[in-house]
Design a protein around this motif. Structure first.
Motif, PDB file in Angstrom:
ATOM      1  N   ALA A 191       0.879  -1.191  -0.062  1.00 28.81           N
ATOM      2  CA  ALA A 191      -0.202   0.049  -0.096  1.00 28.81           C
ATOM      3  C   ALA A 191       1.027   1.313   0.135  1.00 28.81           C
ATOM      4  O   ALA A 191       0.569   2.264  -0.525  1.00 28.81           O
ATOM      5  CB  ALA A 191      -1.057  -0.192   1.002  1.00 28.81           C
ATOM      6  N   TYR A 192       1.978   1.121   0.830  1.00 27.48           N
ATOM      7  CA  TYR A 192       3.067   2.305   0.836  1.00 27.48           C
ATOM      8  C   TYR A 192       3.635   2.413  -0.449  1.00 27.48           C
ATOM      9  O   TYR A 192       3.779   3.610  -0.978  1.00 27.48           O
ATOM     10  CB  TYR A 192       3.896   2.206   2.146  1.00 27.48           C
ATOM     11  N   ARG A 193       3.829   1.383  -1.150  1.00 29.89           N
ATOM     12  CA  ARG A 193       4.674   1.399  -2.577  1.00 29.89           C
ATOM     13  C   ARG A 193       3.718   1.969  -3.501  1.00 29.89           C
ATOM     14  O   ARG A 193       4.045   2.804  -4.402  1.00 29.89           O
ATOM     15  CB  ARG A 193       5.235   0.017  -2.880  1.00 29.89           C
ATOM     16  N   ALA A 194       2.492   1.592  -3.304  1.00 34.24           N
ATOM     17  CA  ALA A 194       1.479   2.046  -4.383  1.00 34.24           C
ATOM     18  C   ALA A 194       1.151   3.739  -4.084  1.00 34.24           C
ATOM     19  O   ALA A 194       1.077   4.139  -4.855  1.00 34.24           O
ATOM     20  CB  ALA A 194      -0.059   1.318  -3.991  1.00 34.24           C
ATOM     21  N   GLN A 195       1.361   4.253  -2.841  1.00 32.59           N
ATOM     22  CA  GLN A 195       1.393   5.520  -2.571  1.00 32.59           C
ATOM     23  C   GLN A 195       2.269   6.254  -3.150  1.00 32.59           C
ATOM     24  O   GLN A 195       2.172   7.373  -3.767  1.00 32.59           O
ATOM     25  CB  GLN A 195       1.235   5.578  -0.782  1.00 32.59           C
ATOM     26  N   LEU A 196       3.458   5.624  -3.215  1.00 30.51           N
ATOM     27  CA  LEU A 196       4.549   6.338  -3.932  1.00 30.51           C
ATOM     28  C   LEU A 196       4.481   6.161  -5.359  1.00 30.51           C
ATOM     29  O   LEU A 196       5.001   7.254  -6.138  1.00 30.51           O
ATOM     30  CB  LEU A 196       5.928   5.335  -3.663  1.00 30.51           C
ATOM     31  N   LEU A 197       3.929   5.100  -5.973  1.00 34.15           N
ATOM     32  CA  LEU A 197       3.516   5.125  -7.410  1.00 34.15           C
ATOM     33  C   LEU A 197       2.716   6.169  -7.913  1.00 34.15           C
ATOM     34  O   LEU A 197       2.748   6.742  -8.825  1.00 34.15           O
ATOM     35  CB  LEU A 197       3.269   3.668  -7.903  1.00 34.15           C
ATOM     36  N   LEU A 198       1.536   6.272  -6.953  1.00 30.07           N
ATOM     37  CA  LEU A 198       0.790   7.343  -7.222  1.00 30.07           C
ATOM     38  C   LEU A 198       1.294   9.020  -7.204  1.00 30.07           C
ATOM     39  O   LEU A 198       0.986   9.724  -8.201  1.00 30.07           O
ATOM     40  CB  LEU A 198      -0.092   7.345  -6.176  1.00 30.07           C
ATOM     41  N   TYR A 199       2.220   8.822  -6.402  1.00 26.15           N
ATOM     42  CA  TYR A 199       2.963  10.300  -6.292  1.00 26.15           C
ATOM     43  C   TYR A 199       3.701  10.463  -7.677  1.00 26.15           C
ATOM     44  O   TYR A 199       3.742  11.477  -8.301  1.00 26.15           O
ATOM     45  CB  TYR A 199       3.843  10.336  -5.023  1.00 26.15           C
ATOM     46  N   LEU A 200       4.553   9.403  -8.069  1.00 26.17           N
ATOM     47  CA  LEU A 200       5.074   9.725  -9.147  1.00 26.17           C
ATOM     48  C   LEU A 200       4.415   9.885 -10.541  1.00 26.17           C
ATOM     49  O   LEU A 200       4.682  10.513 -11.345  1.00 26.17           O
ATOM     50  CB  LEU A 200       6.121   8.271  -9.469  1.00 26.17           C
ATOM     51  N   LEU A 201       3.323   9.285 -10.496  1.00 25.39           N
ATOM     52  CA  LEU A 201       2.357   9.209 -11.650  1.00 25.39           C
ATOM     53  C   LEU A 201       1.884  10.778 -11.631  1.00 25.39           C
ATOM     54  O   LEU A 201       1.878  11.393 -12.754  1.00 25.39           O
ATOM     55  CB  LEU A 201       1.262   8.093 -11.378  1.00 25.39           C
ATOM     56  N   GLN A 202       1.535  11.303 -10.603  1.00 24.29           N
ATOM     57  CA  GLN A 202       0.916  12.382 -10.467  1.00 24.29           C
ATOM     58  C   GLN A 202       1.868  13.604 -10.814  1.00 24.29           C
ATOM     59  O   GLN A 202       1.490  14.808 -11.258  1.00 24.29           O
ATOM     60  CB  GLN A 202       0.350  12.926  -8.932  1.00 24.29           C
ATOM     61  N   GLN A 203       3.050  13.279 -10.669  1.00 28.69           N
ATOM     62  CA  GLN A 203       4.220  14.241 -10.916  1.00 28.69           C
ATOM     63  C   GLN A 203       4.678  14.215 -12.289  1.00 28.69           C
ATOM     64  O   GLN A 203       5.529  14.898 -12.771  1.00 28.69           O
ATOM     65  CB  GLN A 203       5.204  13.980  -9.704  1.00 28.69           C
ATOM     66  N   GLY A 204       4.081  13.017 -12.742  1.00 29.20           N
ATOM     67  CA  GLY A 204       4.521  12.824 -14.285  1.00 29.20           C
ATOM     68  C   GLY A 204       5.897  12.401 -14.377  1.00 29.20           C
ATOM     69  O   GLY A 204       6.746  12.874 -15.469  1.00 29.20           O
ATOM     70  N   ILE A 205       6.463  11.644 -13.358  1.00 28.67           N
ATOM     71  CA  ILE A 205       7.819  11.103 -13.343  1.00 28.67           C
ATOM     72  C   ILE A 205       7.776   9.801 -13.707  1.00 28.67           C
ATOM     73  O   ILE A 205       7.032   8.977 -13.352  1.00 28.67           O
ATOM     74  CB  ILE A 205       8.525  11.067 -11.922  1.00 28.67           C
ATOM     75  N   PRO A 206       8.465   9.356 -14.974  1.00 30.25           N
ATOM     76  CA  PRO A 206       8.526   8.205 -15.436  1.00 30.25           C
ATOM     77  C   PRO A 206       8.977   6.894 -14.616  1.00 30.25           C
ATOM     78  O   PRO A 206      10.023   7.246 -13.876  1.00 30.25           O
ATOM     79  CB  PRO A 206       9.509   8.271 -16.714  1.00 30.25           C
ATOM     80  N   THR A 207       8.241   5.809 -14.899  1.00 32.39           N
ATOM     81  CA  THR A 207       8.791   4.921 -13.721  1.00 32.39           C
ATOM     82  C   THR A 207       9.287   3.325 -14.667  1.00 32.39           C
ATOM     83  O   THR A 207       9.599   2.628 -14.169  1.00 32.39           O
ATOM     84  CB  THR A 207       7.528   4.193 -13.191  1.00 32.39           C
ATOM     85  N   TYR A 208       9.429   3.860 -15.994  1.00 35.03           N
ATOM     86  CA  TYR A 208      10.175   2.651 -16.872  1.00 35.03           C
ATOM     87  C   TYR A 208      10.950   3.403 -17.908  1.00 35.03           C
ATOM     88  O   TYR A 208      10.677   4.457 -18.454  1.00 35.03           O
ATOM     89  CB  TYR A 208       8.986   2.022 -17.471  1.00 35.03           C
ATOM     90  N   GLY A 209      11.886   2.958 -18.360  1.00 34.69           N
ATOM     91  CA  GLY A 209      12.830   3.392 -19.398  1.00 34.69           C
ATOM     92  C   GLY A 209      13.845   4.483 -18.786  1.00 34.69           C
ATOM     93  O   GLY A 209      14.123   4.478 -17.566  1.00 34.69           O
ATOM     94  N   ASN A 210      14.641   5.075 -19.701  1.00 34.94           N
ATOM     95  CA  ASN A 210      15.489   6.014 -19.203  1.00 34.94           C
ATOM     96  C   ASN A 210      15.097   7.352 -19.503  1.00 34.94           C
ATOM     97  O   ASN A 210      15.974   8.349 -19.542  1.00 34.94           O
ATOM     98  CB  ASN A 210      16.649   5.864 -19.831  1.00 34.94           C
ATOM     99  N   SER A 211      13.662   7.745 -19.472  1.00 34.43           N
ATOM    100  CA  SER A 211      13.386   8.990 -19.712  1.00 34.43           C
ATOM    101  C   SER A 211      13.549   9.902 -18.642  1.00 34.43           C
ATOM    102  O   SER A 211      13.403   9.685 -17.415  1.00 34.43           O
ATOM    103  CB  SER A 211      11.642   8.986 -19.988  1.00 34.43           C
TER     104      SER A 211
END
Length: 314
Positions: free
Chosen positions: A292-312
């Motif tokens: 759940a905490y890791r999902a919360q981090l993922l939500l933050y990254l998505l909301q910030q527009g930070i890529p989670t895959y690749g070298n972008s």
């Protein structure tokens, strides 16, 4: 961990879990050793030592010599059965008081030893055998389901390490890489249906369906998302449900960049919405868990527009 080919691995598991010494009558008294026992030519510690009966090995009791010695046919692995005498110490039978707890305790000790740096060689296989015997000897024990799963899981981990050591581990198609033996996990699913042990076995089995390497193919994370979502739908109370939701969300998050690289903005946006929805479910349905905490981090990254895959990067 060690590595071996699939045939050898299958032989190891089969020998470890055979219902003991094939030549013995089914009504013969049987026992499981919880510590290494010397096997002698005659009921005398000064006689020739023939072998050692390791932890978790089963023996068929052929006769008794007083109260201290047993004439046994011992299953030593590798399809090798040896007849000899052992002292009647550390031999757990079905009638042994608290026998399920004793076997489970030694299995847990062996498992801990296997995970310790510099731990006893072969402790993992000792634990695998001992857990299996708990479920086999004491099927009505409250420990039976957990023991059956732990035995299957150790075998699965050994097979997984073998799979990861192969060049085929990077194959995109899951059926092009080494497949872990599913028999024990399937047995747990069937025998303990509706329990968390069956839920855990079903989660482990997912590994055989995953791509070894996506190789940039969007079909892999799309398919894996569906597999994890179905798992949660089928096993909502599973201890692995939160992890499965997070795994599904992380794959949809990866697809955002994968579709963007294909200049498919519509699919990229859909993946972002899907990922957010899955991550929110993990947070809401399974709060106070690591995932759940890791999902919360993922939500933050998505909301910030930070890529989670690749070298972008910006």
């Amino acid at each position: 961990m060690f590595h071996m080919n699939r045939v050898l691995f299958g032989a190891l598991i089969a020998c470890a879990l055979l219902p003991a010494v094939a030549r013995a009558d089914e009504n013969t008294e049987r026992a499981v050793s919880v510590f290494p026992a010397n096997l002698y030519l005659s009921p005398d510690t000064n006689s020739q030592k023939l072998a050692v009966v390791d932890r978790g090995r089963e023996v068929a009791v052929l006769e008794h010599s007083g109260t201290q010695w047993l004439h046994v046919l011992a299953s030593l692995g590798g399809e090798r059965d040896v007849s000899g005498w052992v002292q009647d110490k550390g031999m757990v039978r079905k009638a042994t008081p608290n026998g399920d707890q004793i076997l489970f305790g030694e299995a847990a000790d062996s498992e801990a030893e296997a995970s310790r740096r510099g731990g006893r060689k072969g402790a993992d296989k000792d634990a695998l055998r001992l857990y299996y015997r708990v479920a086999e000897y004491f099927p009505n024990s409250p420990l039976a389901g957990e023991a059956a799963y732990r035995s299957a899981d150790i075998g699965w981990q050994l097979d997984y390490e073998d799979m990861k050591s192969r060049p085929s581990a990077k194959e995109k198609d899951p059926y092009m890489r080494h497949q872990m033996d599913e028999d024990q996990m399937r047995e747990v699913e069937k025998k303990y249906k509706g329990t968390k042990w069956a839920d855990l076995a079903a989660f482990d089995l997912i590994e055989n369906k995953l791509c070894g390497d996506w190789q940039g193919d969007t079909k892999c994370p799309e398919k894996e998302t569906s597999i994890y979502e179905k798992y949660v739908a089928d096993h909502p109370q599973s201890p692995k449900a939160a992890e499965a939701l997070y795994d599904a969300a992380s794959r949809q998050a990866a697809l955002i960049e994968m579709y963007r690289s294909e200049e498919n903005q519509k699919k990229s946006d859909e993946s972002r919405s899907h990922a957010i929805g899955l991550a929110q479910r993990a947070v809401q349905q399974y709060p106070n868990s690591d995932y759940a905490y890791r999902a919360q981090l993922l939500l933050y990254l998505l909301q910030q527009g930070i890529p989670t895959y690749g070298n972008s990067s910006e």
